[in-house]
Design a protein around this motif. Structure first.
Motif, PDB file in Angstrom:
ATOM      1  N   THR A 154       5.794   7.263  16.208  1.00  0.00           N
ATOM      2  CA  THR A 154       6.516   6.371  17.108  1.00  0.00           C
ATOM      3  C   THR A 154       5.886   6.480  18.493  1.00  0.00           C
ATOM      4  OG1 THR A 154       8.132   8.083  17.678  1.00  0.00           O
ATOM      5  CG2 THR A 154       8.697   6.606  15.843  1.00  0.00           C
ATOM      6  N   VAL A 155       6.207   5.531  19.351  1.00  0.00           N
ATOM      7  CA  VAL A 155       5.721   5.523  20.731  1.00  0.00           C
ATOM      8  C   VAL A 155       6.870   5.125  21.652  1.00  0.00           C
ATOM      9  CG1 VAL A 155       3.289   5.042  20.213  1.00  0.00           C
ATOM     10  CG2 VAL A 155       4.899   3.141  20.467  1.00  0.00           C
ATOM     11  N   ILE A 156       6.727   5.474  22.932  1.00  0.00           N
ATOM     12  CA  ILE A 156       7.682   5.040  23.959  1.00  0.00           C
ATOM     13  C   ILE A 156       6.957   4.065  24.880  1.00  0.00           C
ATOM     14  CG2 ILE A 156       8.917   5.753  26.042  1.00  0.00           C
ATOM     15  CD1 ILE A 156       9.852   8.176  24.695  1.00  0.00           C
ATOM     16  N   VAL A 157       7.611   2.969  25.162  1.00  0.00           N
ATOM     17  CA  VAL A 157       7.071   1.957  26.069  1.00  0.00           C
ATOM     18  C   VAL A 157       7.158   2.503  27.494  1.00  0.00           C
ATOM     19  CG1 VAL A 157       7.393  -0.379  26.962  1.00  0.00           C
ATOM     20  CG2 VAL A 157       7.701   0.090  24.515  1.00  0.00           C
ATOM     21  N   THR A 158       6.039   2.434  28.228  1.00  0.00           N
ATOM     22  CA  THR A 158       5.984   2.985  29.589  1.00  0.00           C
ATOM     23  C   THR A 158       5.928   1.907  30.673  1.00  0.00           C
ATOM     24  OG1 THR A 158       3.571   3.169  29.501  1.00  0.00           O
ATOM     25  CG2 THR A 158       4.851   5.092  28.789  1.00  0.00           C
ATOM     26  N   GLU A 159       5.924   0.643  30.283  1.00  0.00           N
ATOM     27  CA  GLU A 159       5.933  -0.470  31.252  1.00  0.00           C
ATOM     28  C   GLU A 159       7.099  -1.386  30.928  1.00  0.00           C
ATOM     29  OE1 GLU A 159       2.254  -2.647  31.363  1.00  0.00           O
ATOM     30  OE2 GLU A 159       1.062  -0.832  31.627  1.00  0.00           O
ATOM     31  N   ASP A 160       7.774  -1.877  31.960  1.00  0.00           N
ATOM     32  CA  ASP A 160       8.916  -2.756  31.732  1.00  0.00           C
ATOM     33  C   ASP A 160       8.455  -4.152  31.330  1.00  0.00           C
ATOM     34  OD1 ASP A 160      11.615  -3.069  31.481  1.00  0.00           O
ATOM     35  OD2 ASP A 160      11.935  -3.626  33.575  1.00  0.00           O
ATOM     36  N   LEU A 161       9.224  -4.753  30.439  1.00  0.00           N
ATOM     37  CA  LEU A 161       8.968  -6.098  29.921  1.00  0.00           C
ATOM     38  C   LEU A 161       7.559  -6.230  29.348  1.00  0.00           C
ATOM     39  CD1 LEU A 161      10.814  -8.185  32.651  1.00  0.00           C
ATOM     40  CD2 LEU A 161      11.659  -7.466  30.404  1.00  0.00           C
ATOM     41  N   LEU A 162       7.192  -5.268  28.546  1.00  0.00           N
ATOM     42  CA  LEU A 162       5.877  -5.242  27.905  1.00  0.00           C
ATOM     43  C   LEU A 162       5.803  -6.331  26.833  1.00  0.00           C
ATOM     44  CD1 LEU A 162       3.155  -3.714  27.524  1.00  0.00           C
ATOM     45  CD2 LEU A 162       4.340  -2.382  25.762  1.00  0.00           C
ATOM     46  N   ILE A 220      11.126  -0.718  29.362  1.00  0.00           N
ATOM     47  CA  ILE A 220      10.633   0.638  29.536  1.00  0.00           C
ATOM     48  C   ILE A 220      11.585   1.609  28.817  1.00  0.00           C
ATOM     49  CG2 ILE A 220      11.833   1.097  31.709  1.00  0.00           C
ATOM     50  CD1 ILE A 220       9.190   2.405  32.669  1.00  0.00           C
ATOM     51  N   GLY A 221      11.018   2.572  28.110  1.00  0.00           N
ATOM     52  CA  GLY A 221      11.816   3.557  27.390  1.00  0.00           C
ATOM     53  C   GLY A 221      12.143   3.195  25.955  1.00  0.00           C
ATOM     54  N   VAL A 222      11.817   1.983  25.535  1.00  0.00           N
ATOM     55  CA  VAL A 222      12.065   1.585  24.147  1.00  0.00           C
ATOM     56  C   VAL A 222      11.172   2.408  23.224  1.00  0.00           C
ATOM     57  CG1 VAL A 222      11.729  -0.297  22.473  1.00  0.00           C
ATOM     58  CG2 VAL A 222      12.852  -0.740  24.660  1.00  0.00           C
ATOM     59  N   ILE A 223      11.748   2.863  22.114  1.00  0.00           N
ATOM     60  CA  ILE A 223      10.976   3.573  21.099  1.00  0.00           C
ATOM     61  C   ILE A 223      10.615   2.582  20.005  1.00  0.00           C
ATOM     62  CG2 ILE A 223      11.053   5.339  19.302  1.00  0.00           C
ATOM     63  CD1 ILE A 223      12.783   7.007  21.151  1.00  0.00           C
ATOM     64  N   ALA A 224       9.332   2.545  19.651  1.00  0.00           N
ATOM     65  CA  ALA A 224       8.842   1.622  18.629  1.00  0.00           C
ATOM     66  C   ALA A 224       8.069   2.393  17.568  1.00  0.00           C
ATOM     67  CB  ALA A 224       7.937   0.565  19.264  1.00  0.00           C
ATOM     68  N   ARG A 225       8.091   1.888  16.350  1.00  0.00           N
ATOM     69  CA  ARG A 225       7.258   2.460  15.278  1.00  0.00           C
ATOM     70  C   ARG A 225       5.825   2.031  15.523  1.00  0.00           C
ATOM     71  NH1 ARG A 225       9.621   5.039  10.338  1.00  0.00           N
ATOM     72  NH2 ARG A 225      11.756   5.230  11.047  1.00  0.00           N
ATOM     73  N   LEU A 226       4.906   2.952  15.292  1.00  0.00           N
ATOM     74  CA  LEU A 226       3.495   2.691  15.522  1.00  0.00           C
ATOM     75  C   LEU A 226       2.814   2.326  14.216  1.00  0.00           C
ATOM     76  CD1 LEU A 226       1.153   2.801  17.606  1.00  0.00           C
ATOM     77  CD2 LEU A 226       0.843   5.194  16.943  1.00  0.00           C
ATOM     78  N   GLY A 227       2.044   1.259  14.258  1.00  0.00           N
ATOM     79  CA  GLY A 227       1.265   0.844  13.096  1.00  0.00           C
ATOM     80  C   GLY A 227      -0.215   1.035  13.367  1.00  0.00           C
ATOM     81  N   GLU A 228      -0.992   0.029  13.049  1.00  0.00           N
ATOM     82  CA  GLU A 228      -2.441   0.065  13.245  1.00  0.00           C
ATOM     83  C   GLU A 228      -2.778   0.093  14.734  1.00  0.00           C
ATOM     84  OE1 GLU A 228      -6.274  -2.783  12.081  1.00  0.00           O
ATOM     85  OE2 GLU A 228      -4.284  -3.264  11.312  1.00  0.00           O
ATOM     86  N   CYS A 229      -3.859   0.784  15.086  1.00  0.00           N
ATOM     87  CA  CYS A 229      -4.343   0.785  16.467  1.00  0.00           C
ATOM     88  C   CYS A 229      -5.834   0.494  16.487  1.00  0.00           C
ATOM     89  CB  CYS A 229      -4.094   2.124  17.162  1.00  0.00           C
ATOM     90  SG  CYS A 229      -2.387   2.373  17.656  1.00  0.00           S
ATOM     91  N   LEU A 230      -6.213  -0.425  17.364  1.00  0.00           N
ATOM     92  CA  LEU A 230      -7.611  -0.753  17.613  1.00  0.00           C
ATOM     93  C   LEU A 230      -8.005  -0.092  18.932  1.00  0.00           C
ATOM     94  CD1 LEU A 230      -7.287  -4.549  16.733  1.00  0.00           C
ATOM     95  CD2 LEU A 230      -7.914  -2.669  15.203  1.00  0.00           C
TER      96      LEU A 230
END
Length: 169
Positions: A103-111, A129-139
């Motif tokens: 998972t990741v935490i969003v560090t910028e508002d209104l991303l 900002i602060g939303v936790i999201a599941r992480l998938g593929e990364c380039l």
């Protein structure tokens, strides 16, 4: 346990923790799991005690209370993992409280979250900002995320819980 035995046990624990910290600094593998150090994991439960040292006898410094919160493992000792959060605070957590689900935490508002890994594509959501999201593929500069039923791509630099040079399939 006698006072002397406790002192010897403490000296051994401190030595092993220092060895674990040295391994983390060099980007080596954990002595218990043989997994890379440092690495990212998430909190499996909605509550997890963070202790001053790697045992139940060590004082609880605080309690993490956010399920799926991303954490960085920096050392290992038996069934314990030394972790740190996005603010740099950390301590020792029992391994049973951690998950390999990323998972990741969003560090910028209104991303903005896009349909494709390109800023010109359609925006499907904006994450606070602060939303936790599941992480998938990364380039190289984009990561696939899922939060609140929305799925798409966003800039890696706006996420904590993924290394800047990390690539994921």
């Amino acid at each position: 346990m006698t006072r002397r035995a406790r002192g010897v046990a403490l000296a051994i624990a401190v030595t092993l923790m220092a060895a674990g910290a040295a391994g983390a600094a060099e980007g080596e593998r954990g002595p218990v799991t043989n997994l890379p150090l440092p690495r990212y994991v998430s909190l499996k439960t909605s509550e997890g005690n963070v202790r001053r040292g790697p045992s139940l006898t060590h004082r609880i410094d605080w309690v993490y209370v956010r399920r799926d919160m991303p954490l960085e493992v920096t050392a290992e000792f038996g069934h314990w993992r030394r972790v740190r959060d996005r603010d740099g605070a950390g301590g020792w957590v029992h391994y049973s409280l951690l998950s390999g689900v990323r998972t990741v935490i969003v560090t910028e508002d209104l991303l903005p979250v896009y349909t494709r890994p390109a800023e010109g594509s359609q925006i499907v959501a904006k994450l606070g900002i602060g939303v936790i999201a599941r992480l998938g593929e990364c380039l190289a500069i984009w990561c696939e995320v899922e939060a609140g039923g929305q799925h798409g791509w966003t800039r890696k630099t706006a996420l904590w819980g993924v290394a800047p040079d990390e690539l994921r399939d």
